[in-house]
Structure formats: structure tokens, C-alpha cells
Motif scaffolding. Structure first.
Motif, PDB file in Angstrom:
ATOM      1  N   PRO A   1      93.892 -40.132 -71.597  1.00  0.00           N
ATOM      2  CA  PRO A   1      93.965 -40.098 -72.951  1.00  0.00           C
ATOM      3  C   PRO A   1      94.969 -39.016 -73.212  1.00  0.00           C
ATOM      4  O   PRO A   1      95.291 -37.866 -72.364  1.00  0.00           O
ATOM      5  CB  PRO A   1      92.779 -39.754 -73.296  1.00  0.00           C
ATOM      6  N   GLU A   2      95.776 -39.052 -74.306  1.00  0.00           N
ATOM      7  CA  GLU A   2      96.917 -38.068 -74.570  1.00  0.00           C
ATOM      8  C   GLU A   2      96.614 -37.719 -75.964  1.00  0.00           C
ATOM      9  O   GLU A   2      97.291 -38.056 -77.076  1.00  0.00           O
ATOM     10  CB  GLU A   2      98.115 -38.594 -74.574  1.00  0.00           C
ATOM     11  N   LEU A   3      95.567 -37.036 -76.431  1.00  0.00           N
ATOM     12  CA  LEU A   3      95.198 -36.463 -77.692  1.00  0.00           C
ATOM     13  C   LEU A   3      95.858 -35.372 -77.970  1.00  0.00           C
ATOM     14  O   LEU A   3      95.648 -34.133 -77.265  1.00  0.00           O
ATOM     15  CB  LEU A   3      93.489 -36.350 -77.640  1.00  0.00           C
ATOM     16  N   TRP A   4      96.288 -35.389 -79.270  1.00  0.00           N
ATOM     17  CA  TRP A   4      96.967 -34.165 -79.843  1.00  0.00           C
ATOM     18  C   TRP A   4      98.249 -33.421 -78.905  1.00  0.00           C
ATOM     19  O   TRP A   4      98.373 -32.228 -78.850  1.00  0.00           O
ATOM     20  CB  TRP A   4      95.732 -32.847 -79.858  1.00  0.00           C
ATOM     21  N   ASN A   5      98.735 -34.580 -78.422  1.00  0.00           N
ATOM     22  CA  ASN A   5      99.897 -34.101 -77.469  1.00  0.00           C
ATOM     23  C   ASN A   5      99.488 -32.967 -76.437  1.00  0.00           C
ATOM     24  O   ASN A   5     100.377 -32.382 -75.949  1.00  0.00           O
ATOM     25  CB  ASN A   5     100.976 -33.616 -78.175  1.00  0.00           C
ATOM     26  N   LEU A   6      98.254 -33.418 -75.703  1.00  0.00           N
ATOM     27  CA  LEU A   6      97.887 -32.412 -74.550  1.00  0.00           C
ATOM     28  C   LEU A   6      97.989 -33.592 -73.435  1.00  0.00           C
ATOM     29  O   LEU A   6      97.342 -34.608 -73.541  1.00  0.00           O
ATOM     30  CB  LEU A   6      96.226 -32.208 -74.743  1.00  0.00           C
ATOM     31  N   PHE A   7      98.759 -33.180 -72.565  1.00  0.00           N
ATOM     32  CA  PHE A   7      98.963 -34.188 -71.429  1.00  0.00           C
ATOM     33  C   PHE A   7      98.432 -33.679 -70.137  1.00  0.00           C
ATOM     34  O   PHE A   7      98.387 -32.463 -69.747  1.00  0.00           O
ATOM     35  CB  PHE A   7     100.607 -34.199 -71.090  1.00  0.00           C
ATOM     36  N   ASN A   8      97.830 -34.365 -69.380  1.00  0.00           N
ATOM     37  CA  ASN A   8      97.170 -34.177 -68.069  1.00  0.00           C
ATOM     38  C   ASN A   8      98.115 -34.480 -66.990  1.00  0.00           C
ATOM     39  O   ASN A   8      98.566 -35.912 -66.543  1.00  0.00           O
ATOM     40  CB  ASN A   8      95.963 -34.991 -67.833  1.00  0.00           C
ATOM     41  N   THR A   9      98.719 -33.443 -66.646  1.00  0.00           N
ATOM     42  CA  THR A   9      99.712 -33.841 -65.525  1.00  0.00           C
ATOM     43  C   THR A   9      99.088 -33.537 -63.880  1.00  0.00           C
ATOM     44  O   THR A   9     100.172 -33.853 -62.929  1.00  0.00           O
ATOM     45  CB  THR A   9     101.014 -32.693 -65.825  1.00  0.00           C
ATOM     46  N   LYS A  10      98.110 -33.344 -63.516  1.00  0.00           N
ATOM     47  CA  LYS A  10      97.686 -33.227 -62.367  1.00  0.00           C
ATOM     48  C   LYS A  10      97.638 -34.561 -61.585  1.00  0.00           C
ATOM     49  O   LYS A  10      97.230 -35.450 -62.079  1.00  0.00           O
ATOM     50  CB  LYS A  10      96.230 -32.748 -62.482  1.00  0.00           C
ATOM     51  N   VAL A  11      98.125 -34.450 -60.294  1.00  0.00           N
ATOM     52  CA  VAL A  11      98.521 -35.593 -59.306  1.00  0.00           C
ATOM     53  C   VAL A  11      97.949 -34.894 -58.114  1.00  0.00           C
ATOM     54  O   VAL A  11      98.097 -33.654 -57.661  1.00  0.00           O
ATOM     55  CB  VAL A  11      99.894 -36.145 -59.447  1.00  0.00           C
ATOM     56  N   HIS A  12      97.506 -35.836 -57.278  1.00  0.00           N
ATOM     57  CA  HIS A  12      97.014 -35.680 -55.877  1.00  0.00           C
ATOM     58  C   HIS A  12      98.609 -35.969 -55.036  1.00  0.00           C
ATOM     59  O   HIS A  12      99.383 -36.494 -55.489  1.00  0.00           O
ATOM     60  CB  HIS A  12      96.199 -36.351 -55.223  1.00  0.00           C
ATOM     61  N   PRO A  13      98.482 -35.313 -53.698  1.00  0.00           N
ATOM     62  CA  PRO A  13      99.778 -35.650 -53.094  1.00  0.00           C
ATOM     63  C   PRO A  13      99.969 -37.193 -52.608  1.00  0.00           C
ATOM     64  O   PRO A  13      98.857 -37.832 -52.550  1.00  0.00           O
ATOM     65  CB  PRO A  13      99.414 -34.893 -51.506  1.00  0.00           C
ATOM     66  N   GLY A  14     101.088 -37.499 -52.934  1.00  0.00           N
ATOM     67  CA  GLY A  14     101.499 -38.765 -53.019  1.00  0.00           C
ATOM     68  C   GLY A  14     101.497 -39.706 -54.323  1.00  0.00           C
ATOM     69  O   GLY A  14     102.149 -40.678 -54.555  1.00  0.00           O
ATOM     70  N   GLU A  15     100.804 -39.218 -55.147  1.00  0.00           N
ATOM     71  CA  GLU A  15     100.837 -39.751 -56.604  1.00  0.00           C
ATOM     72  C   GLU A  15     101.810 -39.147 -57.462  1.00  0.00           C
ATOM     73  O   GLU A  15     102.345 -38.143 -56.964  1.00  0.00           O
ATOM     74  CB  GLU A  15      99.444 -39.412 -57.335  1.00  0.00           C
ATOM     75  N   ASN A  16     102.147 -39.836 -58.568  1.00  0.00           N
ATOM     76  CA  ASN A  16     103.162 -39.229 -59.244  1.00  0.00           C
ATOM     77  C   ASN A  16     103.080 -39.895 -60.769  1.00  0.00           C
ATOM     78  O   ASN A  16     102.357 -40.479 -61.112  1.00  0.00           O
ATOM     79  CB  ASN A  16     104.679 -39.479 -58.711  1.00  0.00           C
ATOM     80  N   MET A  17     103.994 -38.939 -61.456  1.00  0.00           N
ATOM     81  CA  MET A  17     104.013 -39.438 -63.100  1.00  0.00           C
ATOM     82  C   MET A  17     105.306 -40.252 -63.363  1.00  0.00           C
ATOM     83  O   MET A  17     106.276 -39.822 -62.877  1.00  0.00           O
ATOM     84  CB  MET A  17     103.828 -38.317 -63.920  1.00  0.00           C
ATOM     85  N   ARG A  18     105.192 -40.998 -64.241  1.00  0.00           N
ATOM     86  CA  ARG A  18     106.454 -41.512 -64.960  1.00  0.00           C
ATOM     87  C   ARG A  18     106.357 -41.048 -66.395  1.00  0.00           C
ATOM     88  O   ARG A  18     105.547 -41.092 -66.999  1.00  0.00           O
ATOM     89  CB  ARG A  18     106.717 -43.012 -64.817  1.00  0.00           C
ATOM     90  N   VAL A  19     107.288 -40.137 -66.891  1.00  0.00           N
ATOM     91  CA  VAL A  19     107.619 -39.461 -67.960  1.00  0.00           C
ATOM     92  C   VAL A  19     108.437 -39.999 -69.002  1.00  0.00           C
ATOM     93  O   VAL A  19     109.709 -40.263 -68.524  1.00  0.00           O
ATOM     94  CB  VAL A  19     107.581 -38.019 -67.684  1.00  0.00           C
TER      95      VAL A  19
END
Length: 302
Positions: A165-183
Motif C-alpha cells: 500500500p502507498e497511503l499518503w505518499n508513504l513508501f515502503n522501500t525495504k527489500v531483502h538481498p536479491g529483491e529490488n524496486m522499480r520506481v
């Protein structure tokens, strides 16, 4: 800061995108900005300039080169990076083919989807935990499902049913090694917003975004450019038309549209009245089925 009521919708979109870029820089250990030379990534570069100048960007730029790109776009890519003085990483689908990680049936097959493999290899090579891209929700149905911070698992895959979820423009950026985000900082922009911003900021673009003459054939409701990669079929008759490209990708799947628009203002006027999305009007690979883009994204595509 001036009167808040005087801010335009472009000001609000710009502020949101700059906030997202700074959030990536603050929260992610090793981000990268994907820069192809296309209009959306050109806008991203201007936003990054506004977010971080006079310092250098806190991330390199990267392009996944299919080897089937338009010459004008590659030349523009290198020129723009040189002007900025930033670092550009280029990784080639050709190298993935040589390694055997990408297998095509024919040399002329589209390499668009194959970019996913080369991108995942580059992410692993450099340990990137966030890839900043210029995708927008208005482009295509699958992209409309994306979050701004779109989580990818350790296999680089996207699950549209398991997003954060991305409520009120609060972003969860936590990833484990090997995982990633597309932003996607311009996720909430439309094609019209992009062109209005290009006009406002007086941004340079590859010449093929503007009206020019080109040999094309009409195929399945699209204008297919005549090139060595996309030759005419035996029953097709090439014709020279005045066209422009709304979106730019692999030659094998990107088509122009008939247009005489030779500057941003003329394109803005055309875009304001169009009823077909830019990918729906110009991308052969998105017409194979309703879910073609979603399948590619699940496999690691941009």
C-alpha cells in the motif's frame, strides 16, 4: 514559495516526482535511472537535475540496448549523457544472446521482451536495489496496476496481487538481498502532461518524435516502418508518408502515426484530442493479447 493557488498542475506533478526521486536517493542503497533517450526518460533527467543539481546524480544511468534501436535515439542518448556529464551503463541484448540466456527464433524477431533478461542480469551484476523508470499509468492496462514503488522478488518478477500500500505518499522501500524496486516518479502523468512539460522546459528530443517523411506499410491497422528489420511482406506496397513517433522502442515493434506535428505545441494539440493510448496506437507487441504486457512484466520487464 509564492501563492500556492498559482501553482499549475505541472508544478504539482513536478514536485511529486522530485519528492519520489529524493526518496529513492535517501532510502535505497544502490539505485539506477533507466535512460533510453525516449521522451519519458528525457523528462526524468530534467526532474533529476531539479532534484539534485548542482551536485551530480546520486545514481548512474543505464540503458538496455536491444541492438535494434533507431539510430537517431541512440545518437541523442549519447549526446544528452555527455551534456550532463553523468555515468551511463549500457548492457546489450546481443550479449545475452551470445551467453545463451536469450534465445530468439529468427534474427528479425522482436527483442523488446528479451530486454527483461538483460535487465535482470544487469541488476544482479551491479547489485541495484531500485531501478527508476519512466513508465506511466495511462500507457497501458498492466502499467495502470503498478505502484510508484513496485516491488520485484528475488527472481525479478512482479505480482500485481501482492503489492504494498502507498497511503499518503508513504513508501515502503525495504527489500531483502536479491529483491529490488522499480520506481516510477511520473506514474501519475499522462502523455499530454509529458508534452506540456517538454514544451515548458524546452527539452530537446530525438528528431523522430516530430513529423518527418518515412517509408511505411499498412499492417493490422498500424503503420510499420520499412527497415531491414521490418521489411515489407510480399503483398505489401511501401508508401512514403509524413509521420512521427509517439513512443520509441525496439524497431521490430514500434510504429509511427500519420502526423504533420513538427513542434511540441502541435503535438500537444493532437494529443489533447486523441482517443487511443500511445502504446495502443504504435506498439505491435502490445496487440498480441489483452494481457501481453502483464505477462512480460511478471517476467521482469520494465
Amino acid at each position: 514559495m509564492g501563492d500556492i493557488s498559482s501553482r499549475t498542475h505541472l508544478d504539482w506533478l513536478e514536485s511529486e516526482a522530485i519528492y519520489i526521486l529524493r526518496e529513492v536517493a535517501a532510502e535505497c542503497e544502490r539505485p539506477v535511472l533507466l535512460f533510453s533517450g525516449g521522451k519519458d526518460s528525457v523528462v526524468l533527467l530534467r526532474l533529476a537535475e531539479k532534484a539534485f543539481r548542482p551536485a551530480g546524480f546520486p545514481f548512474p544511468l543505464m540503458h538496455i540496448d536491444t541492438g535494434h534501436n533507431f539510430d537517431e535515439v541512440i545518437a541523442f542518448r549519447d549526446k544528452r549523457v555527455g551534456e550532463l556529464g553523468e555515468t551511463l551503463i549500457v548492457r546489450h541484448v546481443e550479449d545475452s544472446i551470445a551467453r545463451g540466456t536469450v534465445v530468439l527464433r529468427r534474427e528479425t524477431d522482436s527483442r523488446n521482451a528479451a530486454q527483461a533478461t538483460t535487465l535482470l542480469e544487469a541488476i544482479e551484476e551491479f547489485g541495484f536495489d531500485a531501478c527508476i523508470g519512466g513508465a506511466r499509468r495511462d500507457e497501458e492496462k498492466a502499467r495502470a496496476k503498478e505502484r510508484v514503488f513496485s516491488f520485484r522478488n528475488e527472481f525479478g518478477q512482479w505480482d500485481p496481487k501482492a503489492q504494498r500500500p502507498e497511503l499518503w505518499n508513504l513508501f515502503n522501500t525495504k527489500v531483502h538481498p536479491g529483491e529490488n524496486m522499480r520506481v516510477f516518479p511520473i506514474s501519475n502523468w499522462t502523455e499530454l502532461d509529458v508534452w506540456q512539460y517538454i514544451a515548458r522546459e524546452q527539452l530537446s528530443l530525438p528528431s523522430i518524435y516530430y513529423a518527418h517523411e518515412r517509408l511505411v506499410v499498412q499492417r493490422n491497422g498500424l503503420l510499420v516502418p520499412v527497415t531491414p528489420i521490418t521489411p515489407p511482406r510480399p503483398t505489401e506496397i511501401p508508401e512514403r508518408m509524413t509521420v512521427r513517433f509517439r513512443t520509441v522502442g525496439d524497431i521490430s515493434c514500434t510504429c509511427p502515426v500519420a502526423s504533420t506535428a513538427a513542434d511540441p505545441q502541435a503535438i500537444i494539440a493532437e494529443t489533447a484530442i486523441t482517443t487511443i493510448t500511445e502504446r495502443g496506437a504504435t506498439r505491435m507487441d502490445d496487440q498480441t493479447s489483452e494481457a501481453s504486457m502483464e505477462r512480460r512484466k511478471k517476467q521482469g520487464y520494465f
